[in-house]
Design a protein around this motif. Sequence first.
Motif, PDB file in Angstrom:
ATOM      1  N   ILE A 172       0.854  -1.212   0.000  1.00 27.03           N
ATOM      2  CA  ILE A 172       0.000   0.000   0.000  1.00 27.03           C
ATOM      3  C   ILE A 172       0.876   1.242   0.000  1.00 27.03           C
ATOM      4  N   PHE A 173       1.949   1.203   0.813  1.00 30.81           N
ATOM      5  CA  PHE A 173       2.828   2.370   0.913  1.00 30.81           C
ATOM      6  C   PHE A 173       3.392   2.730  -0.461  1.00 30.81           C
ATOM      7  N   ASP A 183       7.991   7.986   7.774  1.00 28.04           N
ATOM      8  CA  ASP A 183       8.906   6.864   7.954  1.00 28.04           C
ATOM      9  C   ASP A 183       8.271   5.592   7.395  1.00 28.04           C
ATOM     10  N   ARG A 184       8.805   5.098   6.248  1.00 29.66           N
ATOM     11  CA  ARG A 184       8.215   3.919   5.602  1.00 29.66           C
ATOM     12  C   ARG A 184       8.214   2.720   6.537  1.00 29.66           C
ATOM     13  N   GLU A 185       9.348   2.482   7.220  1.00 30.08           N
ATOM     14  CA  GLU A 185       9.443   1.317   8.085  1.00 30.08           C
ATOM     15  C   GLU A 185       8.455   1.415   9.249  1.00 30.08           C
ATOM     16  N   ALA A 191       3.206   7.304  12.174  1.00 36.42           N
ATOM     17  CA  ALA A 191       4.305   7.506  11.228  1.00 36.42           C
ATOM     18  C   ALA A 191       3.808   8.064   9.899  1.00 36.42           C
ATOM     19  N   ALA A 192       2.538   7.835   9.585  1.00 34.89           N
ATOM     20  CA  ALA A 192       1.987   8.342   8.328  1.00 34.89           C
ATOM     21  C   ALA A 192       1.249   9.665   8.522  1.00 34.89           C
ATOM     22  N   GLY A 193       1.349  10.210   9.714  1.00 32.08           N
ATOM     23  CA  GLY A 193       0.584  11.420  10.031  1.00 32.08           C
ATOM     24  C   GLY A 193       0.853  12.574   9.088  1.00 32.08           C
TER      25      GLY A 193
END
Lengths: 181, 357
Positions: free
Chosen positions: B286-287, B301-303, B312-314
């Motif tokens: 999805i990322f 941050d992907r990880e 992290a996806a904020g």
Amino acid sequence: MEVQASTGAAAGDAELALVRAAQAGDTRAFEMLYRRYARAVHGILLARLPAEAVDDLAQEVFLTVWQKLKRLRDPAAFPGWLAAIARNRANDHHRRWVPAEQLADTHASAETPHASADARQALAAIQSLPDAYRETLTLRLVEGLTGPEIAARTGLTPGSVRVNLHRGMQMLRESLQEGRG
Amino acid sequence: MTEPDYLWDRSGRPDPEIERLESSLAVFSMRERPLDWSRIREPKRLSMRAWRIGFAFAAVCVVLIAALAYSTFRRVRSDWQFVVAAGTAQVDGRTVRRGVLRVGQSLANAGGGSVRLRVGNIGDVVLTGDTRIRLLETGERRQRLALEYGALHARISAPPAVFVVDTASARAIDLGCEYDLNVGRDGTGSLRVSAGWVQLDYGARQTQVPQGAEARIASRGRITPAYFLDAAPAFRSALARFALEDLSAHERLATLRQVLSSARQRDALTLLNLFRISEPDERAMIFDRLNALVPAPADVDREGVIAGDLGAAGAWWPVVIHALGLEQIKKKGPLNLTPYTGMSSGRVDNGATATGN
């Protein structure tokens, strides 16, 4: 009581000028009105109240009139307006009046007129008549005003005053006759 | 010419009795005296203390009147007035045409008719078709109802989370909007927003649905991420399978690939919501797809996202919102709501009682 339909007839031009001047704050004009109407007010009060209380109340009535005079919209209505204030003041006093017997020791005033028993009896008889008659009879017999003067000072029509005088006098005669009998 | 009349004007022959009365009563007549001006009473001037007391009294009166008026206003405006526009409706089993719905009462609409309800002073709700609601809460800070089954259209103008609709499988939280919500007797349904935003949630699951988008509701609190109504049918059907059905790992991956392959840039919001309901290896897919549609800002941050760190996806959210042109549809503040766990055994959260079907 029938009040004159035309107030203009109750107060002549000179009197209207006095009323207007008094409304504008002219104290001399008001004193002239006082002299002209004082007997009428005195008689209206005397028809309803003990004689001892009337002189002071008459003064109060005129001082009240002085303070309210600017509210009088039609100067020609002054006589009837003044008479109504006097009657209301008498009624107010009557409601607050303490019976004389409760004041026997303190209210024996030097102001009390030195009247004969006949005079007191006659006044009492007048005061016991219906409103319309006792007022006109007091003004006529006590204050000495003529019928036309009573009409002019109270705002009543001459016809009403005449009728009241004669009917009232008839009732007074009967009352006094009963008192003597 | 009038006859002489002594009583009237002292003309003619005097009447002896009248003369005698005049003479004796004269003692009571007015004694001449000037007008005593000194007895005129000046109007009393109020002291400063009297002014202060008066002012304080007036202020207290104003406050009391204002409080009374406010409480009356609130009480009146908290009422849910309703009118049956078509068909028939019942309140607690009693057929009605119009009235006021009270907390705890249920209103059932049947026969394809419609009922319009006034939600306090914040908007309207229209019930259509075979619908039953129960009023759970009214007040300035919360207006809440349970949609037990059926369909409603809500048009609300209020701060976020004032108007809330509980259903068996999800809770719709108004964020200042207009929307349609329907649920079947089995708890499945959908939310379609025509203006503003609505948050749909159940426990940890949630999605925010903007205008022009929809979310589907399944039993046990399963909800799809919001998707736009103009999304490809393949995208919508694959998304529904992925979000709502019990699939094997293999089936999930295949379905997810179908979702991602059919996604447009406008579907980036949906993909961003998918992070919540996916597994780590799914999140990596999805990322990458989302990053291709709307590149992630440097501080995402992907990880961390793949590991399940939602925060992290904020930073990606505002970028996606901007890319889709949704920032003009304002959301207006915090919700102040505890997680929703749905209606069960006749009860809803917050302790309010709801009836079964």
